[in-house]
Motif scaffolding. Structure first.
Motif, PDB file in Angstrom:
ATOM      1  N   ALA A 340       0.817  -1.217   0.000  1.00 35.96           N
ATOM      2  CA  ALA A 340       0.000   0.000   0.000  1.00 35.96           C
ATOM      3  C   ALA A 340       0.849   1.265   0.000  1.00 35.96           C
ATOM      4  O   ALA A 340       0.316   2.360  -0.158  1.00 35.96           O
ATOM      5  CB  ALA A 340      -0.953   0.008   1.196  1.00 35.96           C
ATOM      6  N   CYS A 341       2.144   1.120   0.158  1.00 32.51           N
ATOM      7  CA  CYS A 341       3.003   2.314   0.119  1.00 32.51           C
ATOM      8  C   CYS A 341       3.103   2.874  -1.301  1.00 32.51           C
ATOM      9  O   CYS A 341       3.535   4.002  -1.475  1.00 32.51           O
ATOM     10  CB  CYS A 341       4.386   2.020   0.683  1.00 32.51           C
ATOM     11  N   PHE A 342       2.692   2.096  -2.297  1.00 33.05           N
ATOM     12  CA  PHE A 342       2.716   2.604  -3.673  1.00 33.05           C
ATOM     13  C   PHE A 342       1.389   3.271  -4.031  1.00 33.05           C
ATOM     14  O   PHE A 342       0.338   2.910  -3.508  1.00 33.05           O
ATOM     15  CB  PHE A 342       2.941   1.457  -4.662  1.00 33.05           C
ATOM     16  N   THR A 343       1.492   4.223  -4.940  1.00 36.30           N
ATOM     17  CA  THR A 343       0.282   4.799  -5.529  1.00 36.30           C
ATOM     18  C   THR A 343       0.422   4.835  -7.037  1.00 36.30           C
ATOM     19  O   THR A 343       1.418   5.357  -7.526  1.00 36.30           O
ATOM     20  CB  THR A 343      -0.037   6.191  -4.963  1.00 36.30           C
ATOM     21  N   PRO A 344      -0.475   4.211  -7.794  1.00 38.89           N
ATOM     22  CA  PRO A 344      -1.568   3.374  -7.291  1.00 38.89           C
ATOM     23  C   PRO A 344      -1.029   2.005  -6.905  1.00 38.89           C
ATOM     24  O   PRO A 344       0.133   1.702  -7.145  1.00 38.89           O
ATOM     25  CB  PRO A 344      -2.490   3.273  -8.514  1.00 38.89           C
ATOM     26  N   ASN A 345      -1.907   1.170  -6.338  1.00 41.56           N
ATOM     27  CA  ASN A 345      -1.490  -0.162  -5.901  1.00 41.56           C
ATOM     28  C   ASN A 345      -2.553  -1.187  -6.295  1.00 41.56           C
ATOM     29  O   ASN A 345      -2.960  -2.029  -5.498  1.00 41.56           O
ATOM     30  CB  ASN A 345      -1.241  -0.147  -4.387  1.00 41.56           C
ATOM     31  N   PHE A 371      -3.481   3.188  13.081  1.00 39.25           N
ATOM     32  CA  PHE A 371      -2.805   4.383  12.584  1.00 39.25           C
ATOM     33  C   PHE A 371      -1.926   4.138  11.365  1.00 39.25           C
ATOM     34  O   PHE A 371      -1.109   4.987  11.031  1.00 39.25           O
ATOM     35  CB  PHE A 371      -1.983   5.074  13.688  1.00 39.25           C
ATOM     36  N   HIS A 373      -1.874   4.596   7.943  1.00 37.83           N
ATOM     37  CA  HIS A 373      -2.716   5.308   6.981  1.00 37.83           C
ATOM     38  C   HIS A 373      -2.789   4.596   5.631  1.00 37.83           C
ATOM     39  O   HIS A 373      -3.844   4.540   5.006  1.00 37.83           O
ATOM     40  CB  HIS A 373      -2.182   6.733   6.755  1.00 37.83           C
ATOM     41  N   SER A 374      -1.643   4.099   5.156  1.00 40.63           N
ATOM     42  CA  SER A 374      -1.592   3.556   3.794  1.00 40.63           C
ATOM     43  C   SER A 374      -2.593   2.416   3.632  1.00 40.63           C
ATOM     44  O   SER A 374      -3.384   2.394   2.691  1.00 40.63           O
ATOM     45  CB  SER A 374      -0.181   3.073   3.479  1.00 40.63           C
ATOM     46  N   ALA A 376      -5.000   1.660   5.750  1.00 40.11           N
ATOM     47  CA  ALA A 376      -6.344   2.084   6.154  1.00 40.11           C
ATOM     48  C   ALA A 376      -7.082   2.733   4.991  1.00 40.11           C
ATOM     49  O   ALA A 376      -8.252   2.443   4.742  1.00 40.11           O
ATOM     50  CB  ALA A 376      -6.254   3.051   7.341  1.00 40.11           C
ATOM     51  N   VAL A 377      -6.398   3.598   4.264  1.00 39.58           N
ATOM     52  CA  VAL A 377      -7.066   4.273   3.141  1.00 39.58           C
ATOM     53  C   VAL A 377      -7.385   3.259   2.041  1.00 39.58           C
ATOM     54  O   VAL A 377      -8.434   3.327   1.412  1.00 39.58           O
ATOM     55  CB  VAL A 377      -6.211   5.428   2.578  1.00 39.58           C
ATOM     56  N   GLU A 378      -6.477   2.312   1.852  1.00 41.52           N
ATOM     57  CA  GLU A 378      -6.668   1.352   0.759  1.00 41.52           C
ATOM     58  C   GLU A 378      -7.856   0.411   1.014  1.00 41.52           C
ATOM     59  O   GLU A 378      -8.319  -0.273   0.088  1.00 41.52           O
ATOM     60  CB  GLU A 378      -5.378   0.549   0.549  1.00 41.52           C
ATOM     61  N   LYS A 380     -10.948   0.951   1.352  1.00 39.96           N
ATOM     62  CA  LYS A 380     -12.116   1.288   0.514  1.00 39.96           C
ATOM     63  C   LYS A 380     -12.074   0.580  -0.836  1.00 39.96           C
ATOM     64  O   LYS A 380     -13.072   0.024  -1.297  1.00 39.96           O
ATOM     65  CB  LYS A 380     -12.165   2.800   0.277  1.00 39.96           C
ATOM     66  N   LYS A 381     -10.924   0.634  -1.480  1.00 41.67           N
ATOM     67  CA  LYS A 381     -10.786   0.036  -2.812  1.00 41.67           C
ATOM     68  C   LYS A 381     -10.892  -1.491  -2.731  1.00 41.67           C
ATOM     69  O   LYS A 381     -11.486  -2.126  -3.600  1.00 41.67           O
ATOM     70  CB  LYS A 381      -9.433   0.420  -3.427  1.00 41.67           C
ATOM     71  N   GLU A 397      -9.248  -2.827  12.776  1.00 42.34           N
ATOM     72  CA  GLU A 397      -8.049  -2.040  13.088  1.00 42.34           C
ATOM     73  C   GLU A 397      -7.730  -2.272  14.547  1.00 42.34           C
ATOM     74  O   GLU A 397      -8.557  -2.059  15.425  1.00 42.34           O
ATOM     75  CB  GLU A 397      -8.300  -0.552  12.815  1.00 42.34           C
TER      76      GLU A 397
ATOM     77  N   PRO B 110     -10.396   6.997   6.529  1.00 44.08           N
ATOM     78  CA  PRO B 110     -10.493   6.658   7.959  1.00 44.08           C
ATOM     79  C   PRO B 110     -10.621   7.925   8.813  1.00 44.08           C
ATOM     80  O   PRO B 110     -10.125   8.985   8.429  1.00 44.08           O
ATOM     81  CB  PRO B 110      -9.151   5.971   8.246  1.00 44.08           C
ATOM     82  N   LYS B 148      -0.836  10.773  -0.247  1.00 46.52           N
ATOM     83  CA  LYS B 148      -0.458   9.843  -1.325  1.00 46.52           C
ATOM     84  C   LYS B 148      -1.601   8.881  -1.646  1.00 46.52           C
ATOM     85  O   LYS B 148      -1.891   8.600  -2.803  1.00 46.52           O
ATOM     86  CB  LYS B 148       0.779   9.065  -0.886  1.00 46.52           C
ATOM     87  N   LYS B 149      -2.261   8.385  -0.598  1.00 45.76           N
ATOM     88  CA  LYS B 149      -3.345   7.436  -0.826  1.00 45.76           C
ATOM     89  C   LYS B 149      -4.672   8.139  -1.120  1.00 45.76           C
ATOM     90  O   LYS B 149      -5.562   7.555  -1.745  1.00 45.76           O
ATOM     91  CB  LYS B 149      -3.508   6.506   0.380  1.00 45.76           C
ATOM     92  N   GLU B 152      -5.833   8.501  -4.775  1.00 47.67           N
ATOM     93  CA  GLU B 152      -6.525   7.361  -5.390  1.00 47.67           C
ATOM     94  C   GLU B 152      -8.038   7.473  -5.205  1.00 47.67           C
ATOM     95  O   GLU B 152      -8.811   7.015  -6.043  1.00 47.67           O
ATOM     96  CB  GLU B 152      -5.999   6.057  -4.781  1.00 47.67           C
TER      97      GLU B 152
END
Lengths: 419, 419
Positions: A340-345, A371, A373-374, A376-378, A380-381, A397, B110, B148-149, B152
């Motif tokens: 998840a550190c990459f964008t996009p992934n 906490f 973030h990478s 956590a945000v991913e 959704k997708k 979490e 989140p 970064k995320k 997306e």
């Protein structure tokens, strides 16, 4: 475990505090692991390794150092072990999975941060992790904000080299990552005094590929219904993979897989609900989620995590005649990891959907260290893709404390009833 | 404000929801800004700009678009406005500073994330930010995991181009950043249909440097005791700098500075306790911390933030005859910004210590948006350096809600008594 107090003392450890840790771990291991029924015989090796986790392996590291060898600590599946091995150094994974270290980490880091990073820093500053104490250097990377900034804290305690991982996967990012691997080779050569030759690097690639193949073999066996091994046992094996001698580990794992082959042939019955865990890594001794899930009528059959498929999927090509060739091969394999550190992934979503099929997954537990973030945000997708595929998913979490275990159990129970 | 409903409608805005925002802002502005005593006359321009923030400026953007021009949104001081200007496009800052947008952002992100990112995403998905709605493209960067995320997520709503900012500042990172600037130029040329020529880029560099000089002039005036302008007013000017026409803004700011020159000559008295704020950006209308501090016997005299010194310090060299030369100049200036996204980031500590001297600072407020790991971890190093220099510092982590305002006030009050 034998008497290693002199060894620990020589590593400048806080012995009293370390005793507290040693007092807790065996009991924890006993209740989580040894209480399982019908475990494969081949797990005895891994039980033994765990029982000697702060003993025999540390002695091996120390013997290596006495002979002029070096030990390097890593925190991430992007750091190529092959380079370390090729310079006749030993690589140890330092990601920490115990709540024991969090409090000391919080003296140097904000509380509202990932427990893995807090525990890793706490392990070092408290002088209670013999792996950390054995390291001549640690290799950081820029995979997340928390780790990236934690290296600056750790630099006051141990030499650090940081690899700048690109945040995307364009052609130029492969070139950049190759350059980082070159700098890493320079650093390792400087530290060890050993040249990373084509022959040595090729041999190291083979060793690591063999380890990957053995892990892949284990995971392939888990695709059977019922799985011939528990998710908990698989997790332990994956965790031990980061610190054990790679050749011995591979032999032992292959021996276990031979046994599992027989189990598969003899197996009967439908098995339990089959769960995929996807998300952040589970460093030893973080067995929290697996314990909860497998305490219910369910089994974890695959982990799409750094302590799971991301660690062993895709091999490094063994072709090539120059260091440049081999560096290209390393860059190709390592940048193929879908973190998840990459964008996009989007590759991660492809992996997850593929694993759903391959492992006949009934439901997915999205596991996120607090906490982060990478990941956590991913969520959704991933959720969208799984919903589209008709696969139930639950988002959990959590950190290393046991306080929320009851609540998580209730949620997972409800989730299992639903699928 | 005039009647812009037709314009807003044409931007596909949620008019009812936007009305709610419009109903709150003037009152908030009145109580925070217009209640200040003895404000400079020159602030009238900035008051006017704020009163028309969703009106006249949006009309200007729209007129530009009607004439075939493009509007690009940015979220970070690392994205070179010069390139956008050189392609005859308009750049607008989209960092969002209102709690109003957080709830909608949390539907996609989140909750335990930085409010700036949640508000920015919320502003877009709710269709209530006319700047966002006017953008033909947004330019993201890889300065933190959260942003970064978030690109997306935003990509589903608006075209996005992401610049991969290096995480270090070695020679090769400058080369990499130059390459990112080249890709950015390609992208902007493609979008606008305009070539970024040497002449146009040089002219744009001049425009941006003039703006930087005017802001530097304002900040230099704040070095006087007492400061001829409040921290609140300075903050508003900095915030408006991200969205106003740069030439007009520069003229108006220089006119204000002429007035402040006179104020300085006439000034008497010792002034209040002089505070530096250092940390994360304060996007419009986030005036929370300044309001608290200046409601007490203290004045904010400098912000070492992205909405402060990081935005204008160091100019882009205007020398050079080729695009390559100018890109080198841009890379040099922009990578000179000392953001916590870099490791290491010791330059920031040098900046802070220098500002302590230059602005005659009595105490430092470290201001961190909740869950911003990079700045949160860096606090330790900043604290150490300030303690060594004998300068008191207080660490305040907060979001956009008003719930903790009372508690922060109490803490700042105690801090001021101590210094």
């Amino acid at each position: 475990m034998g008497d290693y107090r002199e060894l620990w003392k020589s590593l400048d450890m806080d012995l009293d505090k370390h005793d507290q840790l040693c007092a807790v771990l065996p009991e924890m291991f006993g209740s989580v692991y040894l209480s399982q029924e019908n475990r494969p015989e081949g797990m005895n090796y891994f039980n033994f390794v765990f029982s000697e986790v702060h003993g025999l392996r540390i002695k091996e590291l120390n013997d290596h150092k006495s002979n002029g060898g070096k030990v390097l600590g890593t925190f991430c599946v992007f750091v190529p072990d092959e380079v370390i091995l090729a310079a006749n150094a030993i690589s140890v994974g330092l990601c920490a999975g115990s709540q024991f270290w969090v409090e000391d980490g919080e003296k140097h880091l904000p509380r509202n941060m990932c427990p893995l990073i807090k525990a890793a820093v706490g392990a070092k500053v408290s002088g209670t992790c013999p792996y950390f104490q054995s390291c001549d250097m640690i290799i950081g990377e820029t995979t997340c904000d928390g780790k990236k900034k934690a290296w600056e804290i750790l630099e006051d305690f141990v030499p650090v080299h940081v690899m700048d991982l690109p945040q995307m996967k364009r052609n130029k990012d492969y070139a950049m990552w190759m350059d980082e691997i070159k700098l890493f080779i320079d650093k390792v050569e400087e530290l060890t005094g050993n040249k990373v030759t084509v022959e040595a690097l090729k041999a190291a690639i083979k060793v690591c590929n063999n380890k990957r193949r053995a892990l892949k073999r284990l995971y392939d066996l888990r695709k059977f219904t019922p799985s011939p091994i528990s998710g908990l046992d698989s997790l332990l094996i994956s965790q031990i993979a980061f610190n054990d001698d790679p050749v011995r580990f591979t032999e032992q794992l292959n021996a276990l897989c031979d046994e599992l082959d027989e189990r598969v042939k003899a197996a009967q019955g439908e098995g339990k609900k089959r769960i995929m865990i996807t998300g952040t890594p589970m460093a030893i001794p973080n067995w929290k989620l697996h314990t909860i899930i497998e305490g219910l009528p369910a089994e974890v059959v695959v982990e799409e995590t750094c302590t799971g498929t991301r660690y062993f999927e895709n091999e490094v090509s063994e072709e090539g005649e120059t260091i440049e060739d081999l560096i290209t091969n390393l860059a190709d394999r390592y940048l193929g990891i879908n973190c998840a550190c990459f964008t996009p992934n989007t590759g991660r979503i492809d992996d997850i959907l593929r694993y759903v099929e391959e492992y006949k997954v009934d439901g997915v537990v999205y596991s996120n260290l607090s906490f982060c973030h990478s990941y956590a945000v991913e969520y959704k997708k991933v959720e969208e893709a799984l919903k589209k595929a008709g696969i139930p998913v639950i988002n959990i979490e959590t950190d290393y404390s046991s306080e929320d275990a009851g609540q998580i159990k209730t949620r997972v129970e409800a989730f299992l009833e639903m699928i």
